[in-house]
Design an enzyme around this catalytic site. Sequence first.
Site, PDB file in Angstrom:
ATOM      1  N   ASN A   1      42.183  48.825  75.768  1.00 40.43           N
ATOM      2  CA  ASN A   1      42.914  47.557  75.604  1.00 40.43           C
ATOM      3  C   ASN A   1      44.398  47.776  75.907  1.00 40.43           C
ATOM      4  O   ASN A   1      44.813  48.887  76.230  1.00 40.43           O
ATOM      5  CB  ASN A   1      42.695  47.005  74.189  1.00 40.43           C
ATOM      6  CG  ASN A   1      43.170  47.979  73.136  1.00 40.43           C
ATOM      7  OD1 ASN A   1      44.348  48.299  73.050  1.00 40.43           O
ATOM      8  ND2 ASN A   1      42.227  48.502  72.346  1.00 40.43           N
TER       9      ASN A   1
ATOM     10  N   ASP B   1      36.421  48.026  69.255  1.00 42.50           N
ATOM     11  CA  ASP B   1      35.375  47.678  68.289  1.00 42.50           C
ATOM     12  C   ASP B   1      34.032  48.318  68.656  1.00 42.50           C
ATOM     13  O   ASP B   1      33.232  48.616  67.787  1.00 42.50           O
ATOM     14  CB  ASP B   1      35.221  46.158  68.213  1.00 42.50           C
ATOM     15  CG  ASP B   1      36.434  45.514  67.554  1.00 42.50           C
ATOM     16  OD1 ASP B   1      37.030  46.181  66.680  1.00 42.50           O
ATOM     17  OD2 ASP B   1      36.796  44.379  67.922  1.00 42.50           O
TER      18      ASP B   1
ATOM     19  N   LYS C   1      29.149  59.919  87.473  1.00 46.95           N
ATOM     20  CA  LYS C   1      29.739  58.639  87.860  1.00 46.95           C
ATOM     21  C   LYS C   1      28.636  57.639  88.218  1.00 46.95           C
ATOM     22  O   LYS C   1      27.735  57.962  89.010  1.00 46.95           O
ATOM     23  CB  LYS C   1      30.664  58.860  89.061  1.00 46.95           C
ATOM     24  CG  LYS C   1      31.462  57.649  89.423  1.00 46.95           C
ATOM     25  CD  LYS C   1      32.380  57.938  90.598  1.00 46.95           C
ATOM     26  CE  LYS C   1      32.925  56.642  91.142  1.00 46.95           C
ATOM     27  NZ  LYS C   1      33.556  56.792  92.428  1.00 46.95           N
TER      28      LYS C   1
ATOM     29  N   PRO D   1      33.113  53.133  64.331  1.00 44.54           N
ATOM     30  CA  PRO D   1      33.418  53.145  62.897  1.00 44.54           C
ATOM     31  C   PRO D   1      34.743  52.429  62.647  1.00 44.54           C
ATOM     32  O   PRO D   1      35.622  52.427  63.510  1.00 44.54           O
ATOM     33  CB  PRO D   1      33.554  54.644  62.580  1.00 44.54           C
ATOM     34  CG  PRO D   1      33.857  55.295  63.884  1.00 44.54           C
ATOM     35  CD  PRO D   1      33.190  54.461  64.946  1.00 44.54           C
ATOM     36  N   ASP D   2      34.871  51.813  61.482  1.00 48.23           N
ATOM     37  CA  ASP D   2      36.154  51.226  61.109  1.00 48.23           C
ATOM     38  C   ASP D   2      36.952  52.331  60.423  1.00 48.23           C
ATOM     39  O   ASP D   2      36.619  52.764  59.316  1.00 48.23           O
ATOM     40  CB  ASP D   2      35.949  50.022  60.178  1.00 48.23           C
ATOM     41  CG  ASP D   2      37.253  49.259  59.998  1.00 48.23           C
ATOM     42  OD1 ASP D   2      38.271  49.899  59.672  1.00 48.23           O
ATOM     43  OD2 ASP D   2      37.251  48.029  60.205  1.00 48.23           O
TER      44      ASP D   2
ATOM     45  N   LYS E   1      38.538  45.467  53.770  1.00 46.94           N
ATOM     46  CA  LYS E   1      38.752  46.880  54.126  1.00 46.94           C
ATOM     47  C   LYS E   1      39.320  47.676  52.956  1.00 46.94           C
ATOM     48  O   LYS E   1      39.661  48.841  53.113  1.00 46.94           O
ATOM     49  CB  LYS E   1      39.692  46.958  55.333  1.00 46.94           C
ATOM     50  CG  LYS E   1      39.129  46.282  56.576  1.00 46.94           C
ATOM     51  CD  LYS E   1      39.942  46.589  57.817  1.00 46.94           C
ATOM     52  CE  LYS E   1      39.414  45.786  58.992  1.00 46.94           C
ATOM     53  NZ  LYS E   1      39.462  46.504  60.261  1.00 46.94           N
TER      54      LYS E   1
HETATM   55  O1  C5P Z   1      39.227  44.363  62.101  1.00 41.79           O
HETATM   56  P1  C5P Z   1      40.492  44.468  62.867  1.00 41.79           P
HETATM   57  O2  C5P Z   1      40.376  45.267  64.111  1.00 41.79           O
HETATM   58  O3  C5P Z   1      41.169  43.150  63.093  1.00 41.79           O
HETATM   59  O4  C5P Z   1      41.444  45.250  61.846  1.00 41.79           O
HETATM   60  C1  C5P Z   1      42.699  45.687  62.193  1.00 41.79           C
HETATM   61  C2  C5P Z   1      43.116  46.826  61.299  1.00 41.79           C
HETATM   62  O5  C5P Z   1      42.057  47.747  61.105  1.00 41.79           O
HETATM   63  C3  C5P Z   1      44.215  47.623  61.931  1.00 41.79           C
HETATM   64  O6  C5P Z   1      44.974  48.190  60.900  1.00 41.79           O
HETATM   65  C4  C5P Z   1      43.433  48.676  62.719  1.00 41.79           C
HETATM   66  O7  C5P Z   1      44.215  49.816  63.000  1.00 41.79           O
HETATM   67  C5  C5P Z   1      42.300  48.974  61.783  1.00 41.79           C
HETATM   68  N1  C5P Z   1      41.045  49.347  62.448  1.00 41.79           N
HETATM   69  C6  C5P Z   1      40.547  50.624  62.306  1.00 41.79           C
HETATM   70  N2  C5P Z   1      39.353  50.958  62.900  1.00 41.79           N
HETATM   71  C7  C5P Z   1      38.668  50.053  63.602  1.00 41.79           C
HETATM   72  C8  C5P Z   1      39.152  48.764  63.763  1.00 41.79           C
HETATM   73  C9  C5P Z   1      40.355  48.440  63.165  1.00 41.79           C
HETATM   74  O8  C5P Z   1      41.185  51.467  61.664  1.00 41.79           O
HETATM   75  N3  C5P Z   1      37.520  50.405  64.157  1.00 41.79           N
END
Ligand code: C5P
Length: 424
Positions: free
Chosen positions: A223, A293, A303, A319-320, A355
């Site tokens: 991005n 995401d 390739k 993972p978040d 979160k």
């Molecule tokens: O859910 P969203 O992407 O809008 O959340 C943004 C916040 O979560 C930011 O602080 C981003 O750095 C963190 N984030 C993360 N890991 C992800 C997605 C978001 O740490 N996979």
Amino acid sequence: MSFDLSVIPNKNIIVGITGGIAAYKSAILVRRLKDAGFNVRVVMTEGAQAFITPLTFQALSGNPVHTQLLDPEAEAGMGHIELARWADLVLIAPASCDTLAKFAAGLADDLLSTLYLATSAPVWVAPAMNQQMWAAKATQRNLATLVDDGVHVIMPESGSQACGDVGLGRMPEPEELARQVTDYFHKAQRAIAEKFGLLASKHVVITAGPTREAIDPVRYISNHSTGKMGFALAAACYAAGAKVTLIAGPVSLDTPNGVRRINVSSAVQMLDTSMQLLDEGCDVFIATAAVADYRVAEVAEHKIKKSGNELDIALIKNPDIVATIAQQDKRPFMVGFAAETRNVEEYAAGKLEAKKLDMIACNDVSRADIGFASDENAMTVFFAEGYHLPKRDLEKASKQEIAQQLVEAIHDALHHDPAQDEAF
Ligand code: C5P
């Protein structure tokens, strides 16, 4: 682009210039000190003026050049005692053997030698002279006296000299002198920040920039995040006395001064590194990274060849990172960011809760004048309910200023005792 704290605000340097051919290098020295943010005033001996004119230094320093001790007009502007008090550091470059001898003997028969006696600021000398004059017993004796008196001597370098000799006596390059002066003030600033800064003795870990999710060996999903906000925060946290580790996705930004940087590419790498740093001991975790995401379910080994009109690539959820760290037993103070295009505050408050963050800073990325690639930002900060702290609006400002305000918000939350609220 740099978020280096190389600019030292409001520090005053007197550059003393004495008679020697190295005086030509002092013009660049003054320029470099100005570039680094110092206020510079130049004092020249009579000998120096035989090599280079005061006008050069007036133009470069932006201040009148001081040459005379007994000049009523100059004294009416800034007298020698006032000048001596003005200085945070006096740097004599080049320092001739005559000036060193005067300083060692305590003579005060011109402006520079008088200043030397009248200032309480640190005095640095950068001797420059013919190698035989440098080696002369009297010069070495005078230098030993000056060192004993607390003067800092920047040793001359060895090499070919203007007089044709080869040996010790060359003044170091002006860039090197300016670097040493800047370093000195950085160290002093850092020592104060480590003791009294808003984040003194805290280890802050910051994620920044985009992540890159490989499709095949040559392609990826990513991005437009530039990492500017995270880098500005790293610099601000360091300036506030914290030890800072920056986990950076692929961005083209210089590492802020004093900050440890670990480069990563994918979200999984960013999470692994974050977990390792948690083991090291982390007090504050700030997630500014724009983490992808989704990642490609199966990265192609080779390739992918062009074939057919459509190409399906299966994606799986990443993972978040911030939410994962917030679930750990030894969770640090957690700060997240939210970039939204609508219902900004509502979504941010939801994210804070979902979160399990302590604080969230949100901005409206539908505004073209702030956010992503912009140098400016405007934000609203929310704290988790337990803090009983009201939301804070941070007006549009540079990312550095916003970073500074976020540091203040983190500090306030870390030191906020909700029990105190109830007492009132
Ligand atoms: O859910 P969203 O992407 O809008 O959340 C943004 C916040 O979560 C930011 O602080 C981003 O750095 C963190 N984030 C993360 N890991 C992800 C997605 C978001 O740490 N996979």
